[in-house]
Design an enzyme around this catalytic site. Structure first.
Site, short mmCIF file in Angstrom:
data_model
loop_
_atom_site.label_atom_id
_atom_site.label_comp_id
_atom_site.label_asym_id
_atom_site.label_seq_id
_atom_site.Cartn_x
_atom_site.Cartn_y
_atom_site.Cartn_z
CG HIS A 254 -1.84 1.15 1.33
ND1 HIS A 254 -3.14 1.09 0.90
CD2 HIS A 254 -1.65 2.41 1.80
CE1 HIS A 254 -3.72 2.27 1.10
NE2 HIS A 254 -2.84 3.09 1.65
CD GLU A 255 1.55 3.57 3.62
OE1 GLU A 255 1.75 4.64 3.00
OE2 GLU A 255 0.51 3.35 4.26
CG HIS A 258 0.35 6.40 -0.59
ND1 HIS A 258 -0.63 7.20 -1.13
CD2 HIS A 258 -0.24 5.68 0.40
CE1 HIS A 258 -1.77 6.97 -0.49
NE2 HIS A 258 -1.56 6.06 0.44
CD GLU A 284 -5.57 5.46 0.18
OE1 GLU A 284 -5.58 4.33 0.72
OE2 GLU A 284 -4.74 6.35 0.49
#
Length: 488
Positions: A254-255, A258, A284
């Site tokens: 997820h990170e 980003h 996101e």
């Protein structure tokens, strides 16, 4: 061109100082000694005073009036600078510095109170954060909706009414799908030994495979995973639970979503107003595409099943299909960041309603825990028995990020649109994912969205990448197909 050149030279220093402030915040959450918190709060306030002075410098107004845009890039830089200048001039310097100081202190107090399950220790500083954000919202709104005014920090052009409409369009199908999944046979669970060092090593391997450049970043541990920075220094954090390796691995993916957005912005835009992600909703969309539509796909789970057995030995499930079901299990649970794709947006809806009520003055901090627990029981059918599973689970309110939460669901909606378009042009994507290689999709996102930074508005960014106006349909169709297959 002289006015534009002078303006951009001035702004380059402001952008550099902003990166220093962000890195100082990363240090606070990742490696700062706990005893340094009071001094760090003063340092953050001092940095914000300098930044606020630069962002409201009268020379900016003169340059903006005189500057002419020779091309689309300059036009976008001027538009973003005008928006920032108009916005920052509405906020008193004293308030901007106090918000930086109080939220710096509040983050540490939240972490300590969360660890000790002591809500009473956290409420006074949260009350101060909410008071300051209400004051800031009143300055920014100038008689309009204060929550909408705060949302502009995270989703320029967005509004609470639009977010509420989005949630209303999503909720019915999500609730039906969730109930069908909960009524079906439960998904398998992992079991085994998942040492911290092995999880971190595998997280590094996966991060590289998804395109994260460790020459311009690093992976550390934090209470609440996050990504920080842009350009040539973009850092990520994760967390480790030795009983649940998915927490570490999927937080990392997820990170990385980003971080890759920030690392892949064209370096020609470095330290300029458009040299960053355009909004948190678009940001996101990258992290949710990486984590869910790629990382939780059946094809990629087939590869990850074998790799985890290589690293950890017996993991308690015996087939790729059971592993895929375990990764995408739908179960009652408390934690948003650990939630499945069906229930995740329901978690966000709860936070959106509560924080909006806080900013509008319809809910006071003293009543927040009770309001959260009542709403959670109504929405999820389970009782919250401690603050770390309830209103204190997320870092966002302690650091003043009111107006941020709805961008998570907006990002899911954008991700549905993006991945529908990506798959239409990448017919062999699943074969690559089955080999542990997500680069066809991550390259598509880089080339069609990430490299442009904030050149276009959030909605135009998605439309440019997909050729269509964004809507909830692709996300809901993807979820229905995926979870109908998983739960028959």
């Amino acid at each position: 061109m002289a006015a534009y050149d002078d303006l951009m030279a001035f702004q380059r220093v402001t952008e550099a100082l902003s990166q220093v402030a962000g890195r100082t915040g990363w240090d606070q959450e990742a490696i700062m000694p706990r005893g340094a918190a009071p001094q760090r709060a003063e340092e953050m306030a001092a940095l914000e005073e300098v930044l606020h002075a630069r962002r409201t410098d009268p020379r900016l107004g003169d340059w903006l009036r005189e500057a002419h845009a020779p091309d689309a890039v300059a036009d976008a830089n001027l538009a973003e600078l005008q928006r920032s200048y108009d916005r920052n001039r509405k906020v008193p310097a004293r308030l901007a510095a106090e918000l930086a100081r109080v939220t710096s202190l509040a983050q540490g107090q939240w972490a300590g109170a969360r660890a000790s399950e002591d809500a009473a220790a956290f409420l006074p500083v949260l009350e101060e954060v909410v008071r300051l954000r209400r004051e800031e919202a009143a300055h920014l709104a100038e008689g309009g909706d204060p929550y909408d005014a705060l949302m502009q920090d995270y989703e320029p052009g967005g509004s609470a009414a639009e977010m509420a409409t989005m949630f209303d369009s999503m909720r019915p199908r999500l609730v039906v799908l969730r109930q069908a999944a909960l009524d079906a046979a439960p998904a398998p669970r992992l079991s085994g030994n998942f040492p911290k060092a092995d999880q971190i090593a595998l997280a590094h391997e996966i991060a590289r495979a998804f395109g994260y450049d460790f020459d311009r970043g690093r992976l550390d541990l934090a209470v609440h995973p996050f990504s920080s920075g842009s350009g040539m220094d973009v850092r990520i954090t994760t967390r480790v639970d030795e009983a649940d390796p998915f927490n570490c691995l999927y937080s990392t993916i997820h990170e990385v979503g980003h971080a890759c957005y920030e690392q892949n912005v064209d370096l020609a835009h470095l330290l300029t107003p458009i040299g960053k992600g355009v909004s948190m909703g678009v940001h996101e969309s990258q992290s949710r595409s990486y984590e869910n539509q790629l990382g939780r796909s059946e094809a990629y789970c087939g590869w990850l099943f074998g790799r985890m057995r290589d690293v950890f030995g017996d993991i308690g499930v015996a087939s790729e299909r059971d592993f895929y079901r375990a990764v995408n299990a739908v179960r009652p649970g408390f934690i948003r960041t650990e939630s499945d794709e069906l229930q995740y947006n329901l978690h966000v809806m709860l936070r959106f309603d509560l924080e909006r009520a806080l900013i509008l003055g319809d809910l006071e901090v003293a009543d927040l825990e009770g309001a959260w627990n009542d709403r959670f029981a109504a929405d999820f059918g389970v009782t919250v028995d401690r603050p770390s599973l309830g209103f204190m689970q997320d870092v966002h309110w302690s650091v003043g990020l009111m107006g941020y939460f709805p961008t998570y669901s907006l990002g899911n909606l954008f991700a549905g649109c993006l991945m529908q378009s990506a798959r239409a042009t990448l017919p062999d994507l699943d074969a690559s994912l089955a080999a542990g290689d997500p680069t066809p999709a991550t390259d598509w996102l880089r080339d069609n969205l990430q490299r442009y930074g904030a050149l276009r508005s959030p909605v135009d960014t998605i439309q440019h990448a997909t050729g269509k106006a964004p809507s909830a349909g692709p996300l809901l169709d993807y979820l229905e197909a995926k979870f109908t297959d998983l739960y028959r």
